[in-house]
Write a protein that holds these residues in place. Sequence first.
Motif, PDB file in Angstrom:
ATOM      1  N   ASP A  52       0.806  -1.215   0.000  1.00 26.09           N
ATOM      2  CA  ASP A  52       0.000   0.000   0.000  1.00 26.09           C
ATOM      3  C   ASP A  52       0.843   1.271   0.000  1.00 26.09           C
ATOM      4  N   ASP A  53       2.156   1.134  -0.120  1.00 29.98           N
ATOM      5  CA  ASP A  53       3.043   2.301  -0.140  1.00 29.98           C
ATOM      6  C   ASP A  53       2.827   3.068  -1.447  1.00 29.98           C
ATOM      7  N   PRO A  54       2.628   4.405  -1.402  1.00 30.52           N
ATOM      8  CA  PRO A  54       2.382   5.181  -2.626  1.00 30.52           C
ATOM      9  C   PRO A  54       3.484   5.036  -3.674  1.00 30.52           C
ATOM     10  N   TYR A  55       4.721   4.859  -3.224  1.00 25.88           N
ATOM     11  CA  TYR A  55       5.807   4.711  -4.197  1.00 25.88           C
ATOM     12  C   TYR A  55       5.648   3.423  -5.001  1.00 25.88           C
ATOM     13  N   TRP A  56       5.439   2.293  -4.317  1.00 28.50           N
ATOM     14  CA  TRP A  56       5.295   1.032  -5.042  1.00 28.50           C
ATOM     15  C   TRP A  56       4.050   1.046  -5.915  1.00 28.50           C
ATOM     16  N   GLN A  57       2.988   1.694  -5.435  1.00 31.07           N
ATOM     17  CA  GLN A  57       1.776   1.803  -6.244  1.00 31.07           C
ATOM     18  C   GLN A  57       2.052   2.593  -7.526  1.00 31.07           C
ATOM     19  N   ALA A  58       2.776   3.725  -7.385  1.00 29.68           N
ATOM     20  CA  ALA A  58       3.091   4.543  -8.561  1.00 29.68           C
ATOM     21  C   ALA A  58       4.029   3.814  -9.508  1.00 29.68           C
ATOM     22  N   LEU A  59       4.995   3.102  -8.941  1.00 29.58           N
ATOM     23  CA  LEU A  59       5.952   2.367  -9.769  1.00 29.58           C
ATOM     24  C   LEU A  59       5.236   1.304 -10.593  1.00 29.58           C
ATOM     25  N   ALA A  60       4.338   0.558  -9.955  1.00 28.99           N
ATOM     26  CA  ALA A  60       3.603  -0.482 -10.660  1.00 28.99           C
ATOM     27  C   ALA A  60       2.674   0.111 -11.718  1.00 28.99           C
ATOM     28  N   THR A  61       2.037   1.236 -11.376  1.00 27.91           N
ATOM     29  CA  THR A  61       1.159   1.898 -12.350  1.00 27.91           C
ATOM     30  C   THR A  61       1.938   2.342 -13.574  1.00 27.91           C
ATOM     31  N   ARG A  62       3.102   2.908 -13.343  1.00 23.33           N
ATOM     32  CA  ARG A  62       3.931   3.353 -14.466  1.00 23.33           C
ATOM     33  C   ARG A  62       4.396   2.166 -15.305  1.00 23.33           C
ATOM     34  N   SER A  63       4.747   1.079 -14.646  1.00 26.62           N
ATOM     35  CA  SER A  63       5.173  -0.119 -15.377  1.00 26.62           C
ATOM     36  C   SER A  63       4.044  -0.642 -16.257  1.00 26.62           C
ATOM     37  N   ARG A  64       2.834  -0.681 -15.713  1.00 22.57           N
ATOM     38  CA  ARG A  64       1.698  -1.155 -16.500  1.00 22.57           C
ATOM     39  C   ARG A  64       1.399  -0.223 -17.662  1.00 22.57           C
ATOM     40  N   SER A  65       1.564   1.096 -17.447  1.00 21.64           N
ATOM     41  CA  SER A  65       1.279   2.046 -18.528  1.00 21.64           C
ATOM     42  C   SER A  65       2.265   1.905 -19.684  1.00 21.64           C
ATOM     43  N   LEU A  66       3.458   1.410 -19.381  1.00 26.46           N
ATOM     44  CA  LEU A  66       4.455   1.152 -20.427  1.00 26.46           C
ATOM     45  C   LEU A  66       4.247  -0.198 -21.093  1.00 26.46           C
ATOM     46  N   ASP A  67       3.284  -0.978 -20.585  1.00 27.53           N
ATOM     47  CA  ASP A  67       3.104  -2.355 -21.030  1.00 27.53           C
ATOM     48  C   ASP A  67       4.421  -3.111 -20.893  1.00 27.53           C
ATOM     49  N   ALA A  68       5.087  -2.895 -19.775  1.00 26.09           N
ATOM     50  CA  ALA A  68       6.406  -3.490 -19.556  1.00 26.09           C
ATOM     51  C   ALA A  68       6.297  -5.002 -19.450  1.00 26.09           C
ATOM     52  N   PRO A  69       7.221  -5.729 -20.070  1.00 21.25           N
ATOM     53  CA  PRO A  69       7.165  -7.192 -20.017  1.00 21.25           C
ATOM     54  C   PRO A  69       7.720  -7.781 -18.727  1.00 21.25           C
ATOM     55  N   ALA A  70       8.441  -6.964 -17.920  1.00 24.05           N
ATOM     56  CA  ALA A  70       9.049  -7.472 -16.684  1.00 24.05           C
ATOM     57  C   ALA A  70       9.524  -6.285 -15.851  1.00 24.05           C
ATOM     58  N   TYR A  71       9.808  -6.565 -14.574  1.00 24.48           N
ATOM     59  CA  TYR A  71      10.388  -5.562 -13.680  1.00 24.48           C
ATOM     60  C   TYR A  71      11.325  -6.281 -12.714  1.00 24.48           C
ATOM     61  N   ALA A  72      12.477  -5.679 -12.449  1.00 20.76           N
ATOM     62  CA  ALA A  72      13.417  -6.250 -11.479  1.00 20.76           C
ATOM     63  C   ALA A  72      13.952  -5.140 -10.586  1.00 20.76           C
ATOM     64  N   ALA A  73      14.135  -5.485  -9.300  1.00 18.69           N
ATOM     65  CA  ALA A  73      14.714  -4.563  -8.323  1.00 18.69           C
ATOM     66  C   ALA A  73      15.722  -5.327  -7.479  1.00 18.69           C
ATOM     67  N   HIS A  74      16.550  -4.583  -6.770  1.00 19.94           N
ATOM     68  CA  HIS A  74      17.569  -5.209  -5.928  1.00 19.94           C
ATOM     69  C   HIS A  74      16.944  -5.822  -4.678  1.00 19.94           C
ATOM     70  N   ALA A  75      17.647  -6.793  -4.128  1.00 20.39           N
ATOM     71  CA  ALA A  75      17.152  -7.487  -2.936  1.00 20.39           C
ATOM     72  C   ALA A  75      17.007  -6.531  -1.759  1.00 20.39           C
ATOM     73  N   GLY A  76      18.049  -5.762  -1.454  1.00 15.42           N
ATOM     74  CA  GLY A  76      17.983  -4.808  -0.358  1.00 15.42           C
ATOM     75  C   GLY A  76      18.709  -5.294   0.886  1.00 15.42           C
ATOM     76  N   ARG A  77      18.548  -4.553   1.960  1.00  6.91           N
ATOM     77  CA  ARG A  77      19.332  -4.759   3.181  1.00  6.91           C
ATOM     78  C   ARG A  77      18.797  -5.905   4.032  1.00  6.91           C
ATOM     79  N   ARG A  78      19.719  -6.682   4.586  1.00  8.97           N
ATOM     80  CA  ARG A  78      19.325  -7.843   5.386  1.00  8.97           C
ATOM     81  C   ARG A  78      18.787  -7.457   6.753  1.00  8.97           C
ATOM     82  N   ASP A  79      19.064  -6.231   7.224  1.00 10.18           N
ATOM     83  CA  ASP A  79      18.466  -5.814   8.497  1.00 10.18           C
ATOM     84  C   ASP A  79      17.034  -5.318   8.323  1.00 10.18           C
ATOM     85  N   HIS A  80      16.523  -5.307   7.089  1.00  8.68           N
ATOM     86  CA  HIS A  80      15.134  -4.910   6.847  1.00  8.68           C
ATOM     87  C   HIS A  80      14.183  -6.093   6.824  1.00  8.68           C
TER      88      HIS A  80
END
Length: 268
Positions: A96-124
């Motif tokens: 429900d984070d606005p950033y992830w919502q906006a990112l996904a919306t933008r990806s769909r608007s591009l008709d993107a075939p895939a999306y990848a992001a980094h794993a991130g920090r292990r203390d999270h």
Amino acid sequence: MSLVVPRPVNLSLAAWPGLRFEDAMAAAIRRPPHEPLLGPLLVDHVQLCPQNRGILTPDLAGDLRGRFPQTRFRLHANVRVLAERHLADWADWKPDDPYWQALATRSRSLDAPAYAAHAGRRDHCPLSTLFDNVRQASGLFGCPVGIEGHYPTRGNPYLISDWEEYRALFDSGIPYALDLSHLNIVACRTRRCEPTLVREMLACERCIEVHVSGNNGTGDEHRVLEHKPWWWSLLDAVHDRAVIFSEGNQRRYLRETQGPIQDMTIAR
């Protein structure tokens, strides 16, 4: 040097860091990038990256699709899609984070075939939660989403940064982006290569994209490939539906090989 890579290689706009998305794409069309080992880079598929300047607004996403209809665009990592910059990896996922919502919306608007992001920090979050996060995200993005692993750094802060965790990623059933330049750092820091694992990961249908660039084994330099790294012979294992992207820094390469005037011309 003739092109010997067994598959066409496409362009990541990380090749022009500091340029706006539209300017970097225009530069790629105006002067098609070329690398000594890879030959000409294609723009059939293009990554929009956090290294590029500006905000990927809905209007800009629509403009890119209209100006470059032959290109399939996809987002990479924490592309800026809101006025406030967000540094978020899969370990930070909140549906429900606005950033992830906006990112996904933008990806769909591009008709993107895939999306990848980094794993991130292990203390999270632990590794098991990381995998659950990505499973949840695929529905929001409406396309395959995958994890890009890291490499060892001081204090071991990042998830998926050694061979054992890359094996855990492979065994998880989660899609992934395999950055071979990251694996060169893993090999150098651990003093160990795992070509069999790398070949298996490249051949697996869950490998949605492959990233290539050069480095000296100590940091992610995003160098244009001029000399064959140890993983070069494994590229023939990449399965047919995975897209290979070069993240080699074309701006730096042009400055180093042809001088600053060439780079200024590209940047306009």
